[in-house]
Design a protein around this motif. Structure first.
Motif: not given
Lengths: 363, 318, 321, 350
Positions: A267, D146, D201-202, D204-205, D208-209
């Protein structure tokens, strides 16, 4: 304050390419005080290497200095003849480069490469150069100097090559050492060794150092003052204390929040959107405007000049004061204890600060 | 300098769209020598094609009444000791030269590319055997093998074509094998393997397209080289046998007659030289155009620049 | 690997290469149409004999067959031939049976060697400085002039240039330099010029290329950063390293030069190995054809070995292998 | 035998990947390079395993062994209950839709002769995804969006894109076949700092998805710590420490791990909080001639005679935490202060 050793003003560099002119450096100002370590931080293409290479007359290919001055001990390096510049290079200003393998001559013995500079500048005679080369090899931490003197670069490990490069650069006891990404090509454990070595030599020889790096961790741990470059312009220039406590440019803050280190929580990270662009025309607005969350119409219309914010702290942002005010708040948040006690990073961080308390602090 | 164009994430400009071919053509056009060379080569090919129809005489026609005539309106290039019209001889020589050299180069190319791909992809024993053969072909000029082959097969178009084409494969094989080997363990092929592409699929869509340019450039250098070899065979008396005309024969004979009838030399030698030079300009232009890495300051600035010098070196065998 | 071991290994590799040349040559001529020796390649005497005394002719043929071992299986013939050639036991040629081939070689080989080594020497002596000059002045008129001229030089084969030289010095300005024959120093000038023009071009272009490459290297920048005088930067750092690359093209260039001597000797009527080779092939003189190719190949292979050793001396990174 | 213990059919529960004592040796100039030596681990579905080590530690080789892009000399890799070594070439190719890789240099991994769209569509075509070229083109557009790029990028050639964009293309291609396991081989180390975070970030995202499992290879401890659930520290081809991320970074048990951690230069919070740099001695030895005994002993400030003689085995020091060090327990109580390890061996040992 003592007179600056090197003072660069309004430096401009262009590259001619088949698809147009690239504006690599667009009016850069900086100066280096005697004994100071200056860090120049920026991403690839920001013009940080090009800036120092151009003042040393080492630009390659179709690069050309189109303006500015670079005063070194009273002389404008950009106006010197080749001979005069050769006299200064290596004797008064030493340089080390990123990739020690390609930066060393593969067909020349390490020792000869170290001696070469001393002989060219008549720093000492042949015998003296030989002895000093041996001594330098030992000083930079290469064991069995006498045997290693006769080695070729490919027989060295990566770390030893960079040590040999450093020995070459400081052989004539220059007043200024320019290190262009000296640790990018080496492993982390070797990186610290190289930085420690640089620091030792700097103190011993009372050099100034310009350290070019893309690594915030390196810059903030080694430098007294830090310059952040973007698109061939200086975005911010601040003494370390201000740089850490009061960053005032959105790009600096963005970079700071992009640094991933042990203990970083997801974060805390915040990506800067977009990528840096190569300027194919002189900047007519803030080059960072496109990626900046603070952007206003003014930023899109007018190039912000580098202006003083406080003593020694300069920033090129129309909204620096507002940014500083808000980032200060963010900074406080960042410094607050992270998450819950179970977090591993909290523990390791604790250990770090504990060590910091015990240790002697840098001035 | 990093190569950065459009931006990602926010406000992406659509990248500039050019087909690779049009980019190559743009680079080629910048080279004026290459452009001029291309014109000459084009004229040469056209003349070679229509030569037999526009030639005033058949190549075998002799007329002793007009032997050793200097250039005139009737015989623009003069005639030789048998009364051959030299203009017709030159036109027919072009036809023969095109057939032999393009045929031979194509033959070398096909053999070389197949063996090179095979060696590069398979490795192991096949690679070892092929590469030993390549080493052998590089150690000894292929011309010597051509000599033996001509003696064994004869002195007309097809045998000469084969004699020149067969020894020429090694250049292509080494080139292709080297490129394939460089890619085989590279990340491009690894990525293709990682999504399940078969060996044949990788060869067809990943390896061949990436060696095609280099092979094409090698071919552009190969054709004029074979033209020299073809003429060289004639010089030692082992090329196309008269009455089949060839540049080599004309030049070799001109050498002995140069004192009395210098026009026998002027036209064939000059035309031959111009053709060779033009081919080389074209080949050089193609090399620059098809190899964007050679484009200084081009967008792909970070690639290594070894290839060009190396190929220049292999051309030392010219 | 030690030098001795390396040389031993190379020696055997060369032996294999050369044996292959001999064997391939022999087999190809063996399978070629027409008898092994015919009226054409055995001289007038044999065809007359065929008409005047067929019995003696057949007897003579048989004796020839056994003399050259032609009545044995091919594989055995090849083996013997290769072995004899490798031990420099060439026997006699068809055309000139009274003079052993070794003696003919003794007079022809030095001529060709002088031409080839002279040409390559001249090429290096001229090409390297020109190439360095072009690289230092790159993208100026001098560079483009040198590059274009050397491209033309590279495109024109030695035999065309030779004919041109004959025209110039035989027709236009006769008497300055001899345009044919062999014997004195003057007669070597034009052939060597014809031979080396292309090589000068190759060496110039290659040197330019590798110098431009070298001048772009990081270690050259390091040398400049040390304040080394530019002259020394160019010579000791850039040129020294680009010569390493240049050495590798000397091998193929020399091979092509040896080949070109064959052509150039024809034009200038020089009694070298090339002339022996050409007449032998034209007349299907089997022993002489193969032997001349063999000797020329030996010259090339030997030079390649020297070049490889030189390369390994010049580049400390390369180990003998 | 262990072979029988694991059924040769996909199982739904338990680890998605089991790596059992895999080794890979290369022949280099007649000598043996032990690139990976008896490495074992298990990885649960949806988890991320971090592989960390300096250059030459064998982490990339291990990543390729897991995908059977390299054949292991010993040991086995069981993916979704299936021993990969037992698959035929054809079966393996079909299996590859479940396991993908993302490379360090995205440009090198893309075919310069294919547009971005063609590259992605080719992967789908090979795996028979999307019935028609048209459909694949549609899917490609979706994938590009995406990963944060406009559909128009499909027309571009890789070299026309920036490094970050190229890496997004690499990710889109890997995703296009719908993998369960993705090996990320230093996916951000060639990128600019500001772009690194975008890619992290990509990744990780997407995890998760889509519930993917990652093996994340990096030399950067910070990055590994950020993304991993479990971490393996490699040194000269061997695992020297293995634990959950929190455990490993909170209480490192191997001196090498500690050294690595202290080598990562953290941005100090303030100028006066800056600590002196402490250098670790020595460099990673050549994997062609690893030292006898503990491979780390020449650089280790805690090395004893035992370490020079006897190679420590990877052992469970306490629950969920393995280390290959004779003195792991002592190391565990020393905290993570960098100075603790910089002291000369005699002092540290006393």
């Amino acid at each position: 304050m003592a007179e600056d050793l090197l003072s660069v003003e309004d430096l401009r560099v262009e590259f001619e390419r088949s698809d147009g002119t690239v504006y690599a450096v667009n009016g850069v100002d900086f100066s280096v005080a005697p004994g100071e370590t200056l860090g120049i931080v920026g991403e690839s293409g920001s013009g940080k290497s090009v800036s120092v290479l151009s003042i040393m007359g080492l630009l390659r290919g179709n690069g050309q200095v189109t303006g500015g001055t670079a005063k070194f001990m009273g002389k404008d390096l950009l106006k010197l003849r080749r001979r005069q510049l050769e006299d200064i290079r290596g004797r008064d200003i030493g340089m080390i480069f990123q990739d020690p393998m390609s930066s060393l001559n593969p067909t020349m013995r390490i020792g000869d490469q170290i001696m070469e500079g001393m002989l060219a500048h008549q720093y000492t005679n042949h015998k003296g150069a030989f002895n000093r080369a041996l001594q330098l090899l030992e000083e930079v931490g290469i064991p069995e100097a006498r045997a290693r003197f006769r080695s070729y670069p490919h027989e060295f490990s990566g770390g030893m090559r960079q040590r040999a490069m450093i020995a070459m650069a400081v052989a004539c006891e220059p007043q200024l050492l320019i290190a262009d990404e000296p640790t990018t090509a080496v492993d982390v454990t070797v990186q610290t060794q190289i930085l420690v070595l640089l620091r030792e030599l700097q103190q011993k020889q009372r050099m100034s150092v310009v350290l070019i790096t893309h690594d915030f961790g390196v810059a903030t741990n080694v430098c007294d003052r830090i310059i952040v470059m973007y698109a061939g312009k200086v975005m911010e220039s601040a003494p370390l204390a201000d740089f850490l406590a009061r960053p005032a440019h959105p790009y600096t803050i963005g970079l700071r929040r992009s640094v991933i280190e042990v203990g970083t929580q997801a974060h805390q990270l915040k990506a800067i959107p977009g990528v840096a662009t190569t300027l194919m025309a002189p900047p007519h607005n803030c080059p960072f405007a496109e990626r900046c969350q603070w952007v206003t119409d003014l930023c899109r219309a007018e190039v912000p000049e580098l202006r003083p914010l406080s003593d020694g702290h300069f920033v090129a942002c129309h909204r620096a004061e507002e940014v500083l005010a808000e980032a200060g708040a963010n900074g406080a948040e960042r410094a607050a204890p992270r998450g819950d006690g179970a977090s591993a990073s909290a523990r390791s961080r604790g250990a770090w600060s504990q060590a910091g308390d015990e240790a002697t602090l840098h001035a | 300098m990093a190569a950065i164009t459009a931006t990602a994430g926010v406000a992406v400009r659509a990248p500039r769209r050019h087909s690779q071919l049009s980019l190559a053509w743009r680079r080629y056009k910048r080279n004026r020598l290459a452009l001029a060379g291309a014109v000459v080569v084009f004229v040469y090919l056209v003349l070679g094609l229509i030569g037999p129809w526009v030639a005033p005489q058949n190549y075998a026609t002799t007329n002793f009444l007009y032997a050793n005539h200097p250039p005139s309106l009737r015989f623009p290039f003069g005639t030789d000791n048998l009364g051959h019209d030299m203009l017709s001889q030159v036109l027919w020589s072009m036809r023969n030269a095109i057939e032999v050299t393009f045929g031979a180069s194509l033959l070398s190319l096909v053999i070389g590319v197949v063996l090179g791909l095979w060696a590069g992809m398979r490795g192991g024993l096949a690679d070892m055997v092929i590469m030993r053969l390549v080493d052998f072909m590089f150690a000894i000029p292929g011309f010597f093998l051509s000599l033996f082959l001509v003696v064994a097969m004869g002195y007309t178009i097809l045998p000469v074509l084969l004699a020149i084409g067969i020894p020429g494969w090694a250049q292509y094989a080494r080139l292709v094998r080297g490129l394939v080997l460089g890619m085989r363990n590279g990340e491009m092929v690894e990525a293709a393997r990682a999504f399940g592409a078969s060996r044949a699929h990788i060869a067809r869509l990943y390896l061949l397209p990436n060696v095609a340019n280099s092979v094409f450039v090698a071919f552009a250098f190969g054709v004029p080289f074979d033209l020299i070899v073809m003429a060289g065979l004639s010089v030692v008396g082992l090329g196309l046998r008269p009455p089949l005309p060839s540049f080599g024969n004309m030049i070799a004979q001109a050498g002995t007659n140069v004192l009395g009838y210098p026009w026998l030399m002027y036209f064939p030698a000059a035309i031959f030289a111009v053709i060779l030079i033009s081919f080389l300009f074209v080949a050089d232009g193609l090399q620059e155009a098809l190899n964007p890495k050679a484009d200084e300051g081009g967008r792909i600035g970070r690639q290594r620049r070894g290839g060009r010098a190396r190929r220049l070196g292999s051309r030392g065998a010219f | 690997m030690g030098l001795v071991k390396y040389l031993t290994k190379r020696f055997f590799a060369i032996l294999v290469t050369i044996s292959l040349v001999l064997a391939v040559g022999y087999v190809l001529i063996y399978i070629s149409p027409g008898t092994f020796y015919s009226a054409a390649n055995m001289g007038q005497g044999l065809s007359q004999l065929q008409v005047s005394d067929p019995a003696l002719y057949t007897q003579y043929l048989n004796s020839l067959n056994s003399r050259y071992g032609l009545n044995q299986p091919l594989i055995e013939q090849v083996g013997k031939y290769v072995w004899h050639s490798l031990s420099f036991n060439f026997g006699t040629s068809f055309q000139n049976p009274s003079v052993p081939i070794v003696h003919q070689l003794a007079s022809a080989l030095p001529i060709s060697a002088i031409l080839a080594f002279g040409a390559i020497g001249l090429a290096v002596a001229l090409g390297v400085p020109l190439g360095v000059l072009a690289a230092l002045k790159r993208n100026t008129w001098l560079d483009s002039a040198l590059t274009s001229v050397s491209m033309v030089g590279q495109a024109i084969p030695a035999f065309v240039l030779a004919v041109l030289l004959v025209l110039v010095f035989g027709v236009w300005f006769p008497g300055i330099l001899p345009v044919s024959g062999w014997g004195n120093f003057g007669e070597a000038v034009l052939p060597i010029v014809a031979l080396s023009a292309g090589n000068v071009a190759v060496v110039t272009r290659y040197t330019r290329g590798s110098m431009v490459e070298a001048l772009r290297q990081d270690y050259v920048r390091t040398a400049e950063a040390k304040g080394i005088p530019y002259r020394r930067v160019v010579l000791r750092h850039a040129l020294r390293n680009s010569l390493v690359a240049l050495v590798t093209v000397i091998g193929p260039t020399f091979a092509f030069t040896v080949l070109s001597t064959v052509w150039v000797e024809q034009i200038f009527t020089i009694p070298g190995l090339g002339t022996l080779l050409a007449t032998a092939f034209q007349n299907k003189d089997v022993p002489m054809s193969i032997t001349s190719v063999y000797i020329l190949s030996l010259l090339i292979v030997g030079m390649n070995l020297v070049v490889d050793l030189l390369y390994r001396v010049m580049d400390p990174r390369v180990k003998l292998e | 035998m262990p072979d029988e213990a694991i059924p040769d059919r996909p199982i739904s529960d338990g680890p998605i990947l089991k790596v059992d004592a895999v080794s890979k040796h290369f022949k280099v100039q007649g000598r043996t390079l032990r690139a990976v030596e008896r490495v074992s681990f298990e990885l649960g579905a949806g988890q991320t395993l971090g592989l960390v080590g300096e250059s030459g530690s064998g982490k990339s080789t291990l990543g390729r062994l897991v995908l059977r892009l390299l054949e292991a000399d010993e040991g086995k890799v069981v993916f979704q209950g299936q021993d990969l070594a037992k698959l035929s070439a054809r079966e393996l190719r079909a299996r590859r839709r479940d396991m993908q890789i993302i490379f360090q240099d995205p440009l090198a991994a893309l075919n310069p002769r294919m547009t971005v769209g063609a590259a992605i569509e080719d992967a789908m075509a090979v795996q028979g995804i999307g019935g028609s070229p048209n459909e694949r083109r549609q899917l490609t557009g979706g994938l590009l969006e995406r990963v944060g790029m406009p559909v128009s990028v499909a027309e571009a050639y890789p070299f026309e894109l920036s490094g970050g964009q190229q890496q997004r293309v690499g990710i889109a291609r890997a995703l296009s076949v719908g993998p369960k396991l993705v090996v990320c081989d230093e996916p951000i180390s060639a990128l600019d700092v500001s772009v690194q975070v975008q890619i992290i970030e990509l990744l990780r995202q997407l995890q998760t998805e889509l519930g993917m499992t990652y093996i994340f290879i990096s030399h950067n401890l910070g990055v590994v710590q950020l993304v991993s659930d479990t971490v393996l520290v490699l040194y000269l081809g061997e695992v020297v420490e293995q634990a959950s991320s929190a455990e490993l970074f909170g209480r490192p048990l191997h001196p090498y791990t500690k050294a690595l951690m202290s080598s990562v230069l953290k941005v100090p919070e303030a100028a006066e909080k800056r600590v002196p740099l402490v250098a670790l001695s020595g460099e990673i030895p050549s994997p062609l001639s690893p030292p006898a005994g503990c491979p780390y002993h020449p650089r280790c400030p805690l090395a004893t005679d035992q370490c020079k003689r006897e190679k420590p085995q990877l052992r469970t020091v306490w629950v969920g935490h393995m280390a290959a060090c004779h003195r792991a327990e002592e190391v565990g109580t020393m905290g993570t202060s960098p100075t603790a390890l910089a002291a000369p061996p005699e002092l540290a040992a006393s």
